[in-house]
Design a protein around this motif. Structure first.
Motif, mmCIF file in Angstrom:
data_model
loop_
_atom_site.group_PDB
_atom_site.id
_atom_site.type_symbol
_atom_site.label_atom_id
_atom_site.label_comp_id
_atom_site.label_asym_id
_atom_site.label_seq_id
_atom_site.Cartn_x
_atom_site.Cartn_y
_atom_site.Cartn_z
ATOM 1 N N ILE A 453 0.792 -1.205 -0.012
ATOM 2 C CA ILE A 453 -0.100 0.021 -0.267
ATOM 3 C C ILE A 453 0.707 1.101 0.097
ATOM 4 C CG2 ILE A 453 -2.019 -1.086 1.230
ATOM 5 C CD1 ILE A 453 -1.082 0.283 3.772
ATOM 6 N N PRO A 454 0.278 2.282 -0.583
ATOM 7 C CA PRO A 454 1.254 3.600 -0.638
ATOM 8 C C PRO A 454 1.607 4.242 0.896
ATOM 9 C CG PRO A 454 -0.903 4.088 -1.263
ATOM 10 C CD PRO A 454 -1.027 2.569 -1.272
ATOM 11 N N ARG A 481 -7.613 -10.804 -4.971
ATOM 12 C CA ARG A 481 -7.376 -9.583 -5.177
ATOM 13 C C ARG A 481 -7.730 -8.880 -3.588
ATOM 14 N NH1 ARG A 481 -10.954 -5.772 -6.669
ATOM 15 N NH2 ARG A 481 -12.620 -7.230 -6.969
ATOM 16 N N VAL A 482 -6.838 -7.833 -3.452
ATOM 17 C CA VAL A 482 -7.273 -7.047 -2.158
ATOM 18 C C VAL A 482 -7.409 -5.707 -2.286
ATOM 19 C CG1 VAL A 482 -5.976 -6.409 0.045
ATOM 20 C CG2 VAL A 482 -5.513 -8.797 -1.148
ATOM 21 N N GLU A 483 -8.391 -5.072 -1.718
ATOM 22 C CA GLU A 483 -8.431 -3.606 -1.781
ATOM 23 C C GLU A 483 -8.111 -3.118 -0.565
ATOM 24 O OE1 GLU A 483 -12.070 -0.631 -2.772
ATOM 25 O OE2 GLU A 483 -12.693 -2.535 -2.313
ATOM 26 N N ALA A 484 -7.159 -2.117 -0.465
ATOM 27 C CA ALA A 484 -6.946 -1.230 0.840
ATOM 28 C C ALA A 484 -7.144 -0.099 0.544
ATOM 29 C CB ALA A 484 -5.407 -1.355 0.933
ATOM 30 N N ILE A 485 -8.393 0.307 1.627
ATOM 31 C CA ILE A 485 -8.895 1.707 1.568
ATOM 32 C C ILE A 485 -7.976 2.538 2.677
ATOM 33 C CG2 ILE A 485 -10.883 3.053 1.797
ATOM 34 C CD1 ILE A 485 -12.560 0.433 1.234
ATOM 35 N N VAL A 486 -7.325 3.713 2.267
ATOM 36 C CA VAL A 486 -6.540 4.207 2.932
ATOM 37 C C VAL A 486 -7.044 5.672 2.984
ATOM 38 C CG1 VAL A 486 -4.082 4.812 3.940
ATOM 39 C CG2 VAL A 486 -4.731 2.786 2.848
ATOM 40 N N HIS A 491 -7.141 1.395 -2.887
ATOM 41 C CA HIS A 491 -5.809 0.930 -3.659
ATOM 42 C C HIS A 491 -6.240 -0.440 -3.914
ATOM 43 C CE1 HIS A 491 -3.865 4.685 -2.652
ATOM 44 N NE2 HIS A 491 -4.504 4.613 -1.424
ATOM 45 N N GLN A 492 -5.907 -0.897 -5.243
ATOM 46 C CA GLN A 492 -6.369 -2.403 -5.694
ATOM 47 C C GLN A 492 -4.725 -2.912 -5.761
ATOM 48 O OE1 GLN A 492 -9.137 -3.807 -6.431
ATOM 49 N NE2 GLN A 492 -10.308 -2.111 -6.005
ATOM 50 N N THR A 493 -4.777 -4.031 -5.318
ATOM 51 C CA THR A 493 -3.446 -4.881 -5.388
ATOM 52 C C THR A 493 -3.827 -6.273 -5.240
ATOM 53 O OG1 THR A 493 -1.306 -5.233 -4.502
ATOM 54 C CG2 THR A 493 -3.079 -4.697 -2.892
ATOM 55 N N ARG A 494 -2.718 -7.227 -5.323
ATOM 56 C CA ARG A 494 -2.933 -8.660 -5.086
ATOM 57 C C ARG A 494 -1.853 -9.015 -4.107
ATOM 58 N NH1 ARG A 494 -0.891 -8.054 -9.740
ATOM 59 N NH2 ARG A 494 0.627 -9.912 -9.153
ATOM 60 N N LEU A 495 -2.020 -10.147 -3.423
ATOM 61 C CA LEU A 495 -1.262 -10.908 -2.730
ATOM 62 C C LEU A 495 0.083 -11.086 -3.452
ATOM 63 C CD1 LEU A 495 -2.656 -13.683 -0.504
ATOM 64 C CD2 LEU A 495 -2.603 -11.405 0.012
ATOM 65 N N GLN A 496 1.318 -10.593 -2.868
ATOM 66 C CA GLN A 496 2.745 -10.738 -3.504
ATOM 67 C C GLN A 496 3.562 -11.472 -2.741
ATOM 68 O OE1 GLN A 496 3.825 -6.831 -5.115
ATOM 69 N NE2 GLN A 496 2.131 -5.799 -4.297
#
Length: 506
Positions: A453-454, A481-486, A491-496
């Motif tokens: 996340i940023p 898929r993971v959505e992080a709300i900050v 912010h859309q991302t995936r498990l890395q």
């Protein structure tokens, strides 16, 4: 990104079935095509087959290994022993963390070998697609479906996605939905659902997909649901499989040849066994029925004239005979029995099943079909290999891209949890991935993945300043898929994960 937006921005859907022994490609112009188009001609192809070998040839220059050929060209350009060329194959199987394989010791890492091969295959496929569709379509119009085994871990899938990025299929900055990963048995299920309407499967029926390839055998059971919105599929069992593909049959046949020739000659030329295994694999293995003896025509080389007693090992006038009983015992059954055990396990978990479909290169085996029918024919009314089982996965991958919501329910493979410290690993949130039941205590767990996340903190923020965030996990597709709300922003991302077996090429 919605399906309609994908169709508009990327109207050409390209599916790549990256296999352990062979790989294939199909595509569709989604505004019009209802049936995929298959790329059936490959460089230096020496046989009629829809796929090309997953083999790469590397040559060393200036201290580094660089891929010089791929597919059929790899073995043709290898040269005689001693040239120092490096032939790599079966590298896909090294991404399966549950397979007991010898350590990969080659100077080219597994992820780099995969990305090099994908780049070469994609370059060729893109050129063919451009020729067939017209030059108005270029790679900027492509989106992709890439197949992976159902039994792969999230880490292995992430490694595959990164390899596709390195290969140039998509850019790191592209929307993640431009490339979707689809499991091989799910792709095969979508193919069978479309192609096997003559079997009259209906609402409430269940069918088992056995995707038997060169390296792996993947199985899963699906429920069919029919409604006003159309037909959909839902997973009934957790996808399961093992590395017991037909390459083990080839290995067994090679060992049988060594056993036969060992008592006949002190020296077996290096190329004799591989050539005979190759002929067996391509020309004889799919058609062996377990009843008829097998006759293999031998190459005209002096080695066979030097044998002490060729009659004793079934050689007569340039043809070698293998008894059906011997082939079953030493070559086929050790592998087929493992496949039967996998099918039995899935049927036990599903409790009922209307059909079994055998797909994949190994799925086209007559002997495998006969054994499955004999073993389960009284319990399952339909046991079949659909039309052209070797293209079921690559065509099904196209269908998966056309209808990504066709499968409405999946069985979660692992348990997931997140760490409470949102600023660990410098702007990453740790994720714990556990195979099996949820752990009762978490004190001894190490993080398996992370969510990037940023960094929202400012230099002027006081010590201990907290920023709340919310995480949403989406488990609907093959990748999580993971959505992080900050601070109100999504912010859309995936498990890395860290790559499997990454090491620099020397």
């Amino acid at each position: 990104m919605s399906s309609s937006t994908l169709d508009k921005d990327f109207p050409v859907l390209v599916a790549i079935d990256f296999g352990t022994t062979f790989s294939g490609c199909a595509y569709a112009y989604t505004p019009h095509d209802k049936v995929p188009k298959l790329i059936s001609e490959w460089p230096s192809q020496n046989m009629h087959y829809a796929k090309t070998p997953t083999v790469s040839l590397y040559k060393k220059a200036n201290g580094r290994h660089k891929m010089a050929a791929w597919g059929w060209n790899s073995t043709m350009q290898r040269g005689p022993p001693g040239y120092g060329n490096l032939l790599l194959y079966k590298y896909k199987i090294h991404l399966d963390e549950n397979v007991d394989m010898p350590a990969w010791t080659h100077p080219v890492s597994v992820p780099n070998a995969i990305s090099d091969y994908l780049k070469a295959l994609h370059d060729y496929a893109a050129e063919k697609i451009g020729q067939e569709l017209g030059r108005r379509f270029t790679r900027k119009d492509f989106r992709y479906c890439l197949t992976v085994p159902a039994m792969w871990s999230d880490r292995a899938k992430d490694t595959m996605r990164k390899a596709a990025v390195r290969a140039g299929l998509i850019k790191q900055s592209d929307h993640p939905d431009r490339l979707i990963l689809v499991t091989e048995p799910e792709a095969a299920a979508l193919y069978c659902e479309r192609e096997c309407k003559e079997y009259n499967l209906k609402h409430g029926d269940r069918f088992l997909i056995c995707d038997a390839g060169g390296g792996t055998v993947d199985l899963i059971v699906y429920d069919i649901t029919e409604s006003a919105a159309g037909r959909s599929l839902a997973e009934v069992t957790k996808g399961h499989g093992a590395s017991c593909g037909s390459m083990l049959i080839d290995l067994n046949f090679g060992n049988l040849l060594i056993e036969k020739f060992a008592g006949q000659s002190a020296n077996i030329p290096d190329d004799i066994i591989p050539k005979l295994v190759e002929k067996f694999a391509y020309a004889h293995k799919p058609h062996f029925n377990g009843v008829d003896d097998l006759y293999v025509e031998l190459p005209w080389v002096s080695f066979f004239n030097s044998l002490k007693d060729p009659d004793a090992i079934g050689i007569d006038e340039g043809v070698m005979c293998f008894a059906a009983a011997e082939l079953k015992e030493k070559v086929f059954d050790p592998v087929v029995e493992r496949v039967l055990a996998l099918i039995r396990d899935q049927l036990d978990k599903a409790t009922k099943c209307s059909a079994i479909f055998l797909v994949g290169g190994f799925g086209s085996s007559t002997y495998l079909l006969n054994r499955v029918t004999k073993e389960f024919g009284t319990k399952v009314k339909i046991i079949s290999k659909p039309h052209r089982p070797e293209i079921a996965v690559v065509f099904g991958a196209v269908y998966a891209g056309m209808e990504p919501r066709k499968v409405t329910a999946r069985v979660t493979r692992c348990c997931y949890g997140v760490g409470g410290n949102g600023n660990s690993r410098g702007g990453s949130i740790p994720v714990f991935v556990v195979d099996g039941n949820p752990p009762r205590y978490t004190t001894n767990l190490s993080s398996s993945a992370f969510i990037r996340i940023p960094d929202v903190f400012k230099a002027t923020d006081p010590a201990g300043h907290e920023v709340p965030y919310k995480l949403k996990f989406y488990f609907g597709l093959s990748e999580i898929r993971v959505e992080a709300i900050v601070l109100g922003r999504s912010h859309q991302t995936r498990l890395q994960f860290d790559d499997i077996g990454v090491k620099p090429s020397r």
